[in-house]
Design a protein around this motif. Structure first.
Motif, PDB file in Angstrom:
ATOM      1  N   ASP A 106     -20.198 -45.792  35.808  1.00  0.00           N
ATOM      2  CA  ASP A 106     -19.915 -44.761  34.980  1.00  0.00           C
ATOM      3  C   ASP A 106     -20.238 -43.568  35.537  1.00  0.00           C
ATOM      4  O   ASP A 106     -21.320 -43.412  35.703  1.00  0.00           O
ATOM      5  CB  ASP A 106     -20.510 -45.081  33.672  1.00  0.00           C
ATOM      6  N   THR A 155     -20.940 -40.793  34.217  1.00  0.00           N
ATOM      7  CA  THR A 155     -21.956 -40.033  33.515  1.00  0.00           C
ATOM      8  C   THR A 155     -23.134 -40.443  33.965  1.00  0.00           C
ATOM      9  O   THR A 155     -24.532 -39.774  34.051  1.00  0.00           O
ATOM     10  CB  THR A 155     -21.849 -40.255  31.949  1.00  0.00           C
ATOM     11  N   THR A 212      -9.702 -35.559  28.521  1.00  0.00           N
ATOM     12  CA  THR A 212     -10.605 -36.470  27.788  1.00  0.00           C
ATOM     13  C   THR A 212     -11.779 -36.861  28.732  1.00  0.00           C
ATOM     14  O   THR A 212     -12.888 -36.881  28.087  1.00  0.00           O
ATOM     15  CB  THR A 212      -9.908 -37.755  27.510  1.00  0.00           C
ATOM     16  N   LEU A 213     -11.753 -37.176  29.914  1.00  0.00           N
ATOM     17  CA  LEU A 213     -12.692 -37.397  30.827  1.00  0.00           C
ATOM     18  C   LEU A 213     -13.787 -36.324  30.558  1.00  0.00           C
ATOM     19  O   LEU A 213     -15.093 -36.246  30.759  1.00  0.00           O
ATOM     20  CB  LEU A 213     -12.432 -37.727  32.126  1.00  0.00           C
ATOM     21  N   LYS A 230     -14.248 -33.877  28.614  1.00  0.00           N
ATOM     22  CA  LYS A 230     -14.923 -33.601  27.175  1.00  0.00           C
ATOM     23  C   LYS A 230     -15.804 -34.512  27.260  1.00  0.00           C
ATOM     24  O   LYS A 230     -17.108 -34.206  26.770  1.00  0.00           O
ATOM     25  CB  LYS A 230     -13.743 -33.948  26.384  1.00  0.00           C
ATOM     26  N   ARG A 231     -15.831 -35.918  27.474  1.00  0.00           N
ATOM     27  CA  ARG A 231     -16.932 -36.863  27.480  1.00  0.00           C
ATOM     28  C   ARG A 231     -17.903 -36.771  28.327  1.00  0.00           C
ATOM     29  O   ARG A 231     -19.279 -36.728  28.076  1.00  0.00           O
ATOM     30  CB  ARG A 231     -16.249 -38.323  27.907  1.00  0.00           C
ATOM     31  N   GLU A 260     -20.075 -33.988  26.795  1.00  0.00           N
ATOM     32  CA  GLU A 260     -20.804 -34.404  25.610  1.00  0.00           C
ATOM     33  C   GLU A 260     -22.068 -35.251  26.190  1.00  0.00           C
ATOM     34  O   GLU A 260     -23.016 -34.940  25.309  1.00  0.00           O
ATOM     35  CB  GLU A 260     -19.793 -35.309  24.662  1.00  0.00           C
ATOM     36  N   VAL A 261     -21.739 -36.159  26.994  1.00  0.00           N
ATOM     37  CA  VAL A 261     -22.772 -36.954  27.415  1.00  0.00           C
ATOM     38  C   VAL A 261     -24.182 -36.049  28.169  1.00  0.00           C
ATOM     39  O   VAL A 261     -25.341 -36.454  27.668  1.00  0.00           O
ATOM     40  CB  VAL A 261     -22.447 -38.127  28.475  1.00  0.00           C
TER      41      VAL A 261
END
Length: 416
Positions: free
Chosen positions: A157, A159, A364-365, A367-368, A371-372
């Protein structure tokens, strides 16, 4: 994690391809020998011919497929991607686009103070995605600190890559879950780790391969030369993948080496190949070739992916101090993502709907990732002083006190 599997293909069984550039098929029943160096004419021929190979390119900057004719100098490599499907090509494109978006988001987060540092891969997406997609699940990868695209291919992942750069962990993933080692900060040391691991793979009798990533600057480290020598002498199933992005921080290639980097392999007795690192198809094909021969017990190979670091070495670097804008502009014309897009469009393998959908997925990626990272805890600013000495140390205590006073000065300033 929305990691693409479209570019993964059923793997060829051992012995299904000829050995690299030798022009002869290696015996499929040859057993890997432990602790001995293979000195067959096949191996010597591969080392010689592989070292004479110029830049392997299968996709031009204009998006044209080349090198596929039977009489092409690169036909052997091209055979490894001859049956690639439009779906797999779109998967490679998606991988590069999303990896670039993730990288851009991480750079922005560092500029906003959310990360302490970031090492961008901008411009090196094809080298990383192509080589990463060439690996099998049972292969093992030893990265540096810039292989974000390879991590994506291995199912890590994205993140999870950011915790170390925020200072809240030492890696953030289990290396054994994806056969993807933790990032290595010490320059070049992972080449020795990979070689030792590959020697163990050989002793276990497994048919998996190992790949070690490093940059052109790391090629000047003694650890890399030692790894080359051990790998050659013990016939280790390891592929050395050097991303030559032209600059070792501020030192150009001209100040690092007198010969092309891929030719160094010849002195150690194994093949070296220079591939167009901005060509995802060539990177995929050549890495498949190198890993296949490693799994067959034919020993190590060196791949020099000739590419360019479009951004700074890290976010603490200012490349405008040592290189000209026109140099970057020349390499931007060879952009790996634009190159594949041109091919997809000219071959009618992708339409505007595909590109629009990918753009939405990219948003979308991004933004994720934001946020993470913003949900991660702040790093413990005083952790650096802990465990430096088992029983404490007066100098460390003094430095801790000085740092505490420095931190307190900010609180005093905010209260004014």
């Amino acid at each position: 994690m929305t990691e693409s599997t479209a570019a993964r293909k059923p793997r060829r069984s051992a012995g299904s391809k000829a050995a690299g550039t030798t022009g002869t098929k290696a015996g499929t029943d040859a057993k890997r020998t432990t602790g001995t160096k293979r000195t067959t004419s096949t191996t010597r021929t591969a080392a010689k011919k592989g070292s004479e190979t110029e830049l392997v390119q299968l996709l031009t900057p204009e998006g044209e497929r080349v090198g596929t004719a039977a009489n092409s100098a690169y036909a052997e490599y091209a055979s490894y991607v001859a049956d690639i499907t439009p779906d797999e090509l779109r998967g490679l494109y998606r991988d590069m686009v999303l990896t670039r978006r993730f990288d851009a988001e991480a750079t922005a987060l560092q500029r906003q103070g959310e990360l302490g540092l970031w090492a961008s891969l901008l411009g090196q997406e094809a080298a990383q995605i192509g080589s990463g997609r060439a690996t099998r699940e049972d292969d093992y990868v030893f990265p540096t600190y810039r292989e974000h695209g390879v991590a994506w291919c291995r199912g890590v992942d994205p993140t999870n890559l950011l915790g170390m750069f925020r200072g809240v962990n030492n890696g953030g993933w289990d290396p054994n879950s994806n056969n993807f080692h933790l990032y290595t900060i010490v320059i070049g040391s992972q080449a020795l780790h990979a070689t030792g691991y590959a020697m163990g793979v050989a002793k276990d009798g497994a048919d998996s391969g190992v790949i070690a990533y490093f940059g052109d600057g790391a090629s000047s480290q003694g650890d890399v030369s030692e790894a080359f020598n051990f790998a050659a002498v013990y016939n280790a199933p390891v592929v050395f993948f050097c991303q030559n992005n032209q600059w070792a921080i501020s030192e150009s290639n001209e100040k690092q080496t007198r010969v092309p980097l891929y030719q160094r392999a010849q002195g150690f007795g194994f093949p070296g190949v220079r591939v167009d690192g901005n060509d995802v198809l060539a990177s995929l094909a050549v890495t498949r070739w190198a890993l296949d021969r490693a799994r067959r017990g034919e020993g190590p190979a060196l791949i020099e992916a000739y590419t360019y670091r479009m951004g700074a070495h890290t976010t603490s670097d200012d490349p405008s101090r040592y290189r000209h804008d026109d140099e970057r502009a020349a390499w931007e014309a060879k952009d790996p993502i634009l190159r594949l897009r041109r091919f997809l469009e000219s071959a009618n393998h992708a339409d505007e709907g595909f590109f629009a959908e990918l753009e939405a997925e990219s948003e979308t990626l991004g933004k994720r990732v934001r946020e993470v990272v913003r949900a991660m805890p702040d790093p413990d600013r005083f952790a650096i002083f802990e465990h430096a000495y088992a029983d404490g140390h007066a100098l460390v205590d003094e430095e801790r006190a000085q740092f505490a006073a420095y931190q307190a000065s900010f609180a005093d300033a905010e209260g004014v």
